[in-house]
Design an enzyme around this catalytic site. Sequence first.
Site, short mmCIF file in Angstrom:
data_model
loop_
_atom_site.label_atom_id
_atom_site.label_comp_id
_atom_site.label_asym_id
_atom_site.label_seq_id
_atom_site.Cartn_x
_atom_site.Cartn_y
_atom_site.Cartn_z
N GLU A 1 -40.07 -17.00 -27.09
CA GLU A 1 -39.42 -16.23 -28.15
C GLU A 1 -38.17 -16.94 -28.70
OE1 GLU A 1 -41.38 -14.16 -29.03
OE2 GLU A 1 -42.51 -13.98 -27.19
N GLY A 2 -38.21 -18.25 -28.69
CA GLY A 2 -37.07 -19.04 -29.18
C GLY A 2 -36.19 -19.44 -28.01
#
Length: 599
Positions: A441-442
């Site tokens: 998610e980054g």
Amino acid sequence: MPEYKAPLRDIKFVMNELLNSEQHYANLEGAEDATPDMVDAIIQEGAKFCEQVLSPLNQVGDQEGCTWSEDGVKTPTGFKEAYQQYVEGGWPSMTADPNYGGQGLPHSIGLVISEMVGTSNWSWGMYPGLSHGATNTIEAHGTEEQKQTYLTKLISGEWTGTMCLTEPHCGSDLGTLRTKAEPNADGSYSITGTKIFISAGEHDMAENIVHIVLARLPGAPEGTKGISLFIVPKQLPNEDGSAGERNAVSCGSLEHKMGIHGNATCVMNFDGAKGWLIGPENKGLNCMFTFMNTARIGTAIQGLGSAELGFQGSLAYAKERLAMRSLSGPKNPDGIADPIIVHPDVRRMLLTQKVVAEGARALIYLAGQQVDVVHSGKTEEERKHADALLGFLTPIAKAFLTEIGYESANLGMQVFGGHGYIAEWGMEQNVRDSRIGMIYEGTTGIQALDLLGRKVLMTQGEALKVFTKQVHVFCKENADNEQLKEFIEPLAAINKEWGDLTMKVGMTAMKNREEVGAAAVDYLMYSGYAVFAYLWARMAKVALDKMAEGTSEEMFYNAKVQSARFYFKRLLPRTRTHAETMLAGADSLLDMPEEAFAI
């Protein structure tokens, strides 16, 4: 394996005493059902399910993992049955839109359940967790037909969802993705490409899986401006809404990975699979951010869960394990040695886990309330303010909490000494499971660039001020409180320094944009410690006020004050290093020629 016990007293402290959830729910549109009795009953039932059903499956999932065959993916023993219980209990529909079968309860209540699910069994919790993201995306951007077809099934829990972004040649740089979407005569699209690292991409827990897929239309602009978003079901829906014939999407293989073995992390092949556009053409990344922001708050919960599970396991062990004598004299004179909880270094490790878990809970629940207001605030002004605050807090919550949650998981293992390295205790599993949090998610670096570059500098510091103004008001209101002086003075100082550092980084970045990347992670970590300082000062104030009024829970509230003191004395000083290094400049990182790295 630690026997998970939901920390209900602290959950209620944060919800009811720190964040005044009763008043918060009363201020929302359509939250009439979120009465104190209803909320308490939901949390009690959620705790029971997590403790009795999910926690015993945590080590099972790690040891068995998922198995692949041409017929599909089989999840570990008990996972499918647990999911059926979850669906029968109505948990997937709790916070969803009542127009499509949801119960319409505030999102912040769902985060409390997500915390307990994730802490008790993170691998299992990823299956319904990803479905929440798919639900939110279709709810925000889908057509009415798409909502009736897919949203109703996702909300009921009959179907689950995934997010399909990453490809073999591109991770966070989605501008280079190659998956194609060719228009069909019937208005659908033919999706072709390969996606990797797809959590819950294939499994046997639900009758259908709804993939939310990024792909390019013919002639689309290069880079991120040419990406569109599609709904691609594993099985095509029949006219009556049931799952019909198999679509041309399949799991090519399972990833062999460090942790979260109970979750199927898949290579997904789309071989001309039928899909439907969701949202406008070439605006897929904008739409996907609905999913990604949901997932980022969900991933922040992993940091909390890693710290909480590690703390519960290592605290119980530290009370029982006998080793050496206290430096100030025996504390267990009738035993062969003292319990290791008497030793200062063990206390350091336990208290670090404790203040991380409880601080993380406060931050996530605060963010959850902003989600509520964005969705159901009564005025446009309230909704805009909450959206700005949530946007600022999201990268901090995701990256900072997973970083210090992983540190806490390692400390939990360290308390056990050599036993922590042995699988039967479950502490090394907690470390392995938690390591992914800083990546998906980054990554921490990506979140840091989002915070410093996009949120703070691109708004000329306005995004930061949304938060620091709150801190300033709190410090001003309590400036004359002698009991809080030890917290208010350093909090006020760091709140001012935060703005000064932002200005300095911004000035250097005007001359050299590389300075943003060089300072970003230290800036994010500094920001996380500053946010925690504010939350711990507020928790100390609540506890001191309760003790002044008189309470039968003196030990609980006094422990809050002592935890706040530990945080300010032992963890907040880490900001000194981050302040120094964020101003150290990009030269020390970039001056060395690439060729010199190999020497």
